[in-house]
Design a protein around this motif. Structure first.
Motif, PDB file in Angstrom:
ATOM      1  N   GLN A  56       0.827  -1.207   0.000  1.00 37.77           N
ATOM      2  CA  GLN A  56       0.000   0.000   0.000  1.00 37.77           C
ATOM      3  C   GLN A  56       0.862   1.258   0.000  1.00 37.77           C
ATOM      4  N   GLU A  57       1.959   1.232   0.773  1.00 42.60           N
ATOM      5  CA  GLU A  57       2.863   2.380   0.811  1.00 42.60           C
ATOM      6  C   GLU A  57       3.564   2.566  -0.532  1.00 42.60           C
ATOM      7  N   ILE A  58       3.966   1.444  -1.150  1.00 41.39           N
ATOM      8  CA  ILE A  58       4.629   1.502  -2.457  1.00 41.39           C
ATOM      9  C   ILE A  58       3.681   2.086  -3.500  1.00 41.39           C
ATOM     10  N   GLN A  59       2.447   1.616  -3.473  1.00 41.82           N
ATOM     11  CA  GLN A  59       1.453   2.085  -4.421  1.00 41.82           C
ATOM     12  C   GLN A  59       1.157   3.571  -4.219  1.00 41.82           C
ATOM     13  N   GLY A  60       1.260   4.034  -2.980  1.00 42.79           N
ATOM     14  CA  GLY A  60       0.984   5.428  -2.681  1.00 42.79           C
ATOM     15  C   GLY A  60       2.070   6.389  -3.126  1.00 42.79           C
ATOM     16  N   LEU A  61       3.213   5.866  -3.572  1.00 38.96           N
ATOM     17  CA  LEU A  61       4.296   6.740  -4.033  1.00 38.96           C
ATOM     18  C   LEU A  61       3.954   7.462  -5.327  1.00 38.96           C
ATOM     19  N   ASP A  62       3.132   6.822  -6.144  1.00 37.68           N
ATOM     20  CA  ASP A  62       2.728   7.381  -7.435  1.00 37.68           C
ATOM     21  C   ASP A  62       3.964   7.742  -8.260  1.00 37.68           C
TER      22      ASP A  62
END
Length: 513
Positions: free
Chosen positions: A497-503
């Motif tokens: 989820q954190e990785i995906q939130g990097l955009d």
């Protein structure tokens, strides 16, 4: 679906091919499911797609999606710009307008248009574009009809303000909607297929207005009132039909097979690094990432400057033509506005088509500026009527192409669906700030040569050339800088989820020039 193999020459080969195809189908289905990523940590797609299957899907999407949104945008632009046709048919005189009243009336529209731009695109994501786009289209159709019954400046100002509210979500909403269905390289040309309706609205609007004005009356309406009444009724009809023809997203498309739905979802996900679903949940962080992307900010500033010229041409083309050919009849003056828009329509399709084939947008945006610079230089440098009319063809040749190119560019340079909705919203909002400026670019006391308006547009186009060129070199520089980063180290210890939130801050993300 994986690349097709040669026809099997034995039962064993046939069984092997069937097994491979079944495996590819299962892989495609898995990638399409929510919760599964479509790329590795380096941003490389995890599944290959059959080009023929993609081509068949593209044709189907083009057939079911593009015609409806194009018609809606055509009458969106007509309902906005027909005030220019009404002006030379007695609109100002009948409403007792003087001095800067006309410019103020145009500005009132843009105030509501700008304020509601980003909120409209957020609402579009929340409600769903399949419902939201037809609803706002119905709204501005009704408002257009109401314009036919105004009798003074205050009433006209009120309906123009309401028109801006309903039209605010149209251009960014359609761009965001199509980004759910098409790949990055494909999107530019599909955006051009509806944005081309802006120059076509200039051509068709002029023809339609001249035809309407040849009528004695329409019900109880006469002269310019017929323009708003008839065109508004057409818009309402198309809007009602679109409630039944627009499909919100691939999963709900009854006209797609399950395999086509999986392909439509998977191929969009395959270009979005670390993304586990095409339609993510909306949150403030992702909205800000779309707005604060460096490419979004530079492109939206460029679109602001471009729109000073685009909207100025749309609103004042009939007035400019009247100053060039003052002895012609009103209907003839309307018809003279048509040919430049036809040329503009051609280039609005041609340049994005080149962009699709090259999968490049920034360099094409740079290429849109030279002819416009020459056109406004001609307006400033000569008073010869034929030369100035020729200049309008140069202006329209590439002005309108920046719309699809810029919206596709901000869409291509963010990752999440939420960031895409806010980035497109900001781009169009900034563009319409340019539209607001354009309403004061051609002032009555500057007629008939409009040195200030033409000088402003020339300066704006030169600045677009500078900004777009600097942005291109910055993107290339930053991509080289990102090549030196360690993806494994930067992502170590982070959840999915954190990785995906990097955009676009993901170390494997690269700017797409």
């Amino acid at each position: 679906m994986a690349d097709e193999k040669r026809a099997p020459s034995s039962d064993s080969d046939k069984a092997k091919a069937q097994h491979t195809e079944a495996h590819a189908g299962a892989q495609l289905e898995a990638v399409a499911e929510r919760g599964h990523v479509a790329t590795d940590e380096y941003g490389q797609a995890l599944v290959q797609f059959d080009p023929q299957a993609e081509a068949r899907l593209r044709r189907k999407l083009d057939l079911y999606l593009v015609p409806t949104v194009s018609l809606l945008y055509l009458f969106c632009f007509i309902d906005r710009a027909n005030i220019g046709n009404a002006k030379i048919a007695g609109f100002e005189k009948d409403l007792g307008m003087k001095g800067y009243d006309y410019n103020a009336l145009l500005s009132i529209f843009y105030i509501s248009y700008i304020v509601f731009e980003i909120p409209s695109n957020i609402m579009c994501k929340w409600i769903g574009p399949g419902w939201f786009i037809p609803a706002i289209s119905l709204g501005f159709g009704i408002i257009s009809v109401c314009t036919a019954f105004v009798h003074n400046f205050a009433q006209a100002a009120g309906v123009r303000f309401l028109l801006g509210i309903f039209e605010a979500g149209m251009m960014p909403g359609i761009a965001y909607y199509l980004s759910r269905w098409y790949r990055r390289s494909e999107l530019t040309f599909r955006l051009s297929l509806y944005i081309v309706m802006a120059p076509m609205a200039g051509a068709f609007g002029g023809l339609l207005a001249s035809g309407i004005l040849s009528l004695d009356h329409f019900g109880g309406l006469h002269t310019w009132r017929m323009i708003f009444g008839i065109e508004g009724i057409i818009t309402i009809g198309i809007s009602v039909i679109s409630f039944f023809t627009l499909t919100d997203r691939p999963e709900t498309a009854r006209w797609l097979t399950q395999e086509e739905k999986d392909l439509a979802i998977a191929r969009v996900k395959s270009e979005r690094v670390a993304t586990t679903e095409v339609l993510d949940k909306m949150d403030k962080k992702k909205l800000l990432q779309g707005i604060l992307s460096p490419v979004t900010m530079s492109t939206s500033l460029m679109f602001l400057l471009n729109n000073i010229t685009v909207q100025g041409l749309a609103f004042f083309a009939p007035t400019i033509v009247r100053t060039i050919y003052p002895d012609k009849s009103t209907v003839t003056q309307q018809l003279y506005t048509v040919p430049p828009y036809v040329v503009g329509g051609f280039f609005t399709l041609a340049l994005p088509l080149i962009s699709w084939r090259l999968d490049r947008r920034q360099i094409i945006m740079i290429m849109t500026t030279p002819l416009v610079i020459v056109g406004y230089s001609m307006f400033l440098g000569t008073e010869n009527s034929n030369a100035r009319y020729a200049a309008t063809f140069l202006l329209s040749s590439s002005l309108f192409a920046v719309g699809p190119l810029s919206n596709a560019q901000v869409s291509a340079n963010v990752v999440s669906d939420t960031a895409r909705s806010s980035s497109i919203g900001l781009n169009v909002m900034m563009g319409n700030i340019g539209g607001l400026i354009s309403t004061w670019s051609y002032l009555p006391w500057d007629a008939p040569n409009y040195h200030i308006g033409n000088g402003l547009n020339l300066a704006a186009c030169c600045t677009v050339l500078i900004i777009s060129t600097v942005t291109l070199f910055w993107m290339k520089w930053d991509n080289k800088r990102r090549d030196g980063r360690s993806i494994e180290e930067e992502l170590a210890g982070m959840s999915q989820q954190e990785i995906q939130g990097l955009d676009w801050r993901h170390p494997a993300f690269r700017w797409k020039p």
